[in-house]
Enzyme design. Structure first.
Site, short mmCIF file in Angstrom:
data_model
loop_
_atom_site.label_atom_id
_atom_site.label_comp_id
_atom_site.label_asym_id
_atom_site.label_seq_id
_atom_site.Cartn_x
_atom_site.Cartn_y
_atom_site.Cartn_z
N ASP A 35 0.83 -1.20 0.00
CA ASP A 35 0.00 0.00 0.00
C ASP A 35 0.86 1.26 0.00
O ASP A 35 1.95 1.29 0.59
CB ASP A 35 -0.88 0.04 1.24
N ASP A 36 0.31 2.31 -0.64
CA ASP A 36 0.88 3.66 -0.67
C ASP A 36 1.98 3.81 -1.73
O ASP A 36 2.43 2.85 -2.31
CB ASP A 36 1.40 4.09 0.70
N HIS A 86 -5.92 3.17 -4.35
CA HIS A 86 -5.90 3.33 -2.89
C HIS A 86 -6.39 4.71 -2.49
O HIS A 86 -5.97 5.25 -1.47
CB HIS A 86 -4.48 3.08 -2.38
N HIS A 90 -5.83 9.46 0.44
CA HIS A 90 -5.73 8.55 1.58
C HIS A 90 -6.51 9.03 2.81
O HIS A 90 -6.00 9.02 3.94
CB HIS A 90 -4.25 8.33 1.95
N HIS A 182 3.52 -2.34 3.99
CA HIS A 182 3.84 -0.96 3.60
C HIS A 182 5.36 -0.86 3.50
O HIS A 182 6.04 -1.13 4.48
CB HIS A 182 3.31 0.03 4.62
#
Length: 222
Positions: A35-36, A86, A90, A182
């Site tokens: 993620d990210d 995503h 955020h 992550h």
């Protein structure tokens, strides 16, 4: 409010549309997801790790960071990895209006397409949180919510070292699992460092790494 909170954080249930946190299969396949990002430096590093291990993974990227670093996102696509949505900025999307949800998801989808990604786009809620408008929007736009069943970083006693992260993932892994990590930020160095050993140890147990979309295809076939 307790019921609302529990629904919002549930990994395998939402009020509308399709949600997947793992796939029921006897085949020893597993999906590694990140993620990210994308961010310079970390993107190249994870691409190199995955190339050395000859596997593909799924990256849930934010629209804001793709706008800032489009070349990094293009490198992930060129390397054959799956790109997921995503959100743009955020946020926690639990009590967000339908229009704000639309902006967060649709704008990010447009960015992903403009970068050249052709495959199905799935969505991962920031913080894993969703309630009404987000699942409704995803259902209306035929998008699947993808969560996870293995999240080593959520345990403070696990996230302190790459060795403990690896041990946790290997102990929890099962056929059809979706692993969440992550690795894009400097604060997540131990997670990045754990990736090679996670891959090697699961390979040694006979697991094959696939993308989330590959898992979804399998779920449809079943």
């Amino acid at each position: 409010m307790a019921v609302v909170f529990n629904i919002s954080k549930c990994r395998d249930f939402q009020l509308f549309g399709k949600i997947v946190n793992r796939v029921d299969t006897d085949e020893k396949i597993i999906a590694l997801t990140f993620d990210d990002g994308p961010l310079p430096g970390a993107t190249e590093k994870i691409i190199n790790i995955l190339a050395q291990e000859q596997i593909t993974a799924t990256f849930f990227l934010t629209g804001r960071e793709m706008e800032q670093y489009p070349e990094e996102a293009k490198k992930l696509i060129a390397a054959g990895h799956q790109i997921g949505n995503h959100s743009y900025s955020h946020p926690r999307m639990v009590f967000m209006s339908y229009q704000d949800v639309t902006n967060e998801v649709a704008n990010t989808n447009e960015l992903i397409r403009n970068l050249g990604y052709k495959n199905e786009i799935v969505f991962r809620p920031p913080y894993g949180k969703k309630l009404l408008m987000l699942p409704l929007y995803l259902q209306r736009n035929n998008m699947t919510t993808v969560t996870w069943d293995i999240e080593p970083e959520s345990f403070s006693e696990v996230s302190i070292s790459s060795e403990k992260i690896t041990q946790h993932v290997v102990a929890e892994a099962k056929s059809g699992s979706i692993i969440l990590l992550h690795i894009m930020y400097p604060s997540r160095k131990v997670s990045m460092d754990a990736v090679p050993s996670i891959i090697r140890e699961l390979k040694a147990q006979g697991y094959r790494f696939v993308t989330v979309n590959d898992l979804l295809v399998l779920a449809v076939r079943k």
